[in-house]
Design an enzyme around this catalytic site. Structure first.
Site, short mmCIF file in Angstrom:
data_model
loop_
_atom_site.label_atom_id
_atom_site.label_comp_id
_atom_site.label_asym_id
_atom_site.label_seq_id
_atom_site.Cartn_x
_atom_site.Cartn_y
_atom_site.Cartn_z
N ALA A 1 43.16 32.85 41.05
CA ALA A 1 43.17 31.74 40.10
C ALA A 1 42.78 30.39 40.67
CB ALA A 1 44.55 31.63 39.46
N GLY B 1 36.49 29.38 41.66
CA GLY B 1 35.44 29.97 40.87
C GLY B 1 35.83 30.29 39.44
N TYR C 1 29.52 45.42 48.15
CA TYR C 1 30.03 44.76 46.95
C TYR C 1 29.60 45.51 45.69
CZ TYR C 1 30.72 41.07 43.46
OH TYR C 1 31.11 40.36 42.35
#
Length: 433
Positions: A20, A23, A162
């Protein structure tokens, strides 16, 4: 007995957000609080968590936080229990925490790869299981929003690890949704897939490429993704992509992988190279939390603040109506601007005009008369030629014409067969090579 799921307005919700303080998570927390929601913030860095909580509370929002690594199930479960105690539970759980690695898969250590999966995949699994158990017990249910990526649909080199983790997130999310459906649980599960977003993503990623990297354009602002996440909190959307550029690439990869993969292999690393940036290896957030200072600064020279694709997915009825209206306007414009358009009726009416038809018939009769006279004249000339040349000459001419016609047909047949043989030989050569 199944219970009906009721998704409350944001100002009546309590929302848990992981990752949080940076970004997309940071933008989501601020916009949720501005909409009147109670926000519970989870991240690894306590300093930024405390500052963000104070910021939101100073604006009148109900906010609290817990320090936890999403890869640690027990710590994440304790954070959820704290949200229960403070807010009486939660209505939406957003699994947003994530990290990345830039580098060839063969050169990334297995330790780093496992660490990335602990956050990106197991963090989503941990949060989803905790949230599902809680929301199943609530009378009105709730929503789990998992933040994936367009790289789940179209993997690219240099970000292979990723991409693999986001593939896993997509598969897990879809399977969990189906299992909750089977149980008639009042829980909605949404998958949000952003394209390239203006976040500190590149600074937080471990980079072993030897040069600075960035995401190629188009890049979208974090509030665009945050608004989509909050839309999912109040609307049961199965899956939504934010960013038309990412959707186009994913569609191209799905339709023609044999062409897409060589192109990605060749050009993706070049497009991700940031020639103006400074290479900072191992100054990342893979293992330790990063301190960004809660700044939503612009990291790219050009950022898009609107995603037409996401808006169409949010409002399919409105989008269909707009498309229908635009199609009607376009068709009318096309017809009215055609040169032959306004005169089509006159042309049709003129073609069936009795007077014009009669004149055409009269002209046809005159042509038939002329043709009859011409045929008579030709017969007379032919008869005269016969008498002059004799019957033998006529037979020789006919035989000559017949022989040459046969030779022409034979030549055409040979040419056709040769073409067929050549085509078959070419196909055989192509198959072998």
């Amino acid at each position: 007995m199944s219970r009906k799921r009721v998704l409350k307005p944001l100002d009546r919700q309590s929302i848990v957000i992981t990752g949080a303080t940076s970004g997309i998570g940071l933008a989501t927390a601020r916009r949720a609080a501005a909409a009147g929601a109670c926000v519970f913030l989870i991240a690894r860095g306590e300093k930024d968590l405390a500052r963000l909580t104070e910021e939101l509370q100073a604006k009148g929002a109900r906010a609290a936080y817990a320090v936890a690594d999403v890869a640690d199930f027990d710590a994440l479960h304790e954070a959820a229990e704290k949200a229960r105690r403070l807010f009486g539970g939660f209505d939406t759980w957003v699994n947003n925490a994530g990290i990345s690695i830039f580098g060839p898969i063969r050169e990334v250590t297995l330790e780093d790869q496992r660490r990335l999966f602990e956050t990106n995949y197991w963090g989503v699994v941990n949060g989803s299981l905790i949230a599902a158990e809680h929301l199943r017990e609530r009378p009105e249910g709730g929503t789990i929003v998992n933040v994936g990526s367009t790289l789940a649909d179209a993997p690219i080199p240099i970000q292979g690890v990723y991409s693999a983790s986001k593939h896993a997130v997509k598969g897990f999310t879809n399977a969990l949704r189906m299992e909750l459906m089977r149980e008639d649980a009042p829980v909605a599960v949404s998958l949000v897939k952003p394209a390239a977003v203006d976040t500190p993503y590149n600074r937080h990623a471990r980079n072993i490429t030897g040069h600075a990297v960035h995401n190629p354009q188009p890049v979208y602002a974090t509030p665009v993704v945050a608004d989509t996440i909050l839309w999912c909190a109040t609307h049961p959307i199965r899956e939504i992509t934010v960013g038309g550029g990412g959707r186009i690439i994913a569609s191209f990869y799905a339709a023609m992988p044999g062409i897409a993969e060589p192109l990605f292999a060749r050009f993706a690393p070049m497009l991700m190279r940031d020639k103006r940036g400074e290479y900072r290896p191992y100054e990342d957030g893979l293992w330790d939390p990063a301190d960004d200072g809660l700044e939503e600064e612009v990291h790219y020279p050009m950022v898009r603040n609107f995603s037409a694709l996401a808006e169409i997915r949010k409002h399919p009825g409105v989008a269909a109506g707009v498309v229908a209206v635009l199609a009607g306007v376009g068709l009318a414009t096309l017809l009215l601007n055609q040169r032959s358009g306004p005169t089509r009726y006159e042309r049709i009416r003129g073609s069936v005009n009795p007077a014009r038809l009669w004149s055409r018939l009269r002209a046809g009769e005159r042509l038939r008369d002329v043709r009859g006279h011409a045929e008579d004249g030709w017969d007379r000339v032919s008869g005269l030629a016969d008498r002059l040349a004799g019957r033998d000459s006529r037979r020789r001419a006919a035989a000559y014409a017949r022989d040459h016609a046969q030779e022409g047909a034979a030549a055409a047949a040979v040419a056709t067969i040769a073409a067929a043989i050549g085509a078959a030989a070419l196909k055989h050569w192509q198959d072998r090579h």
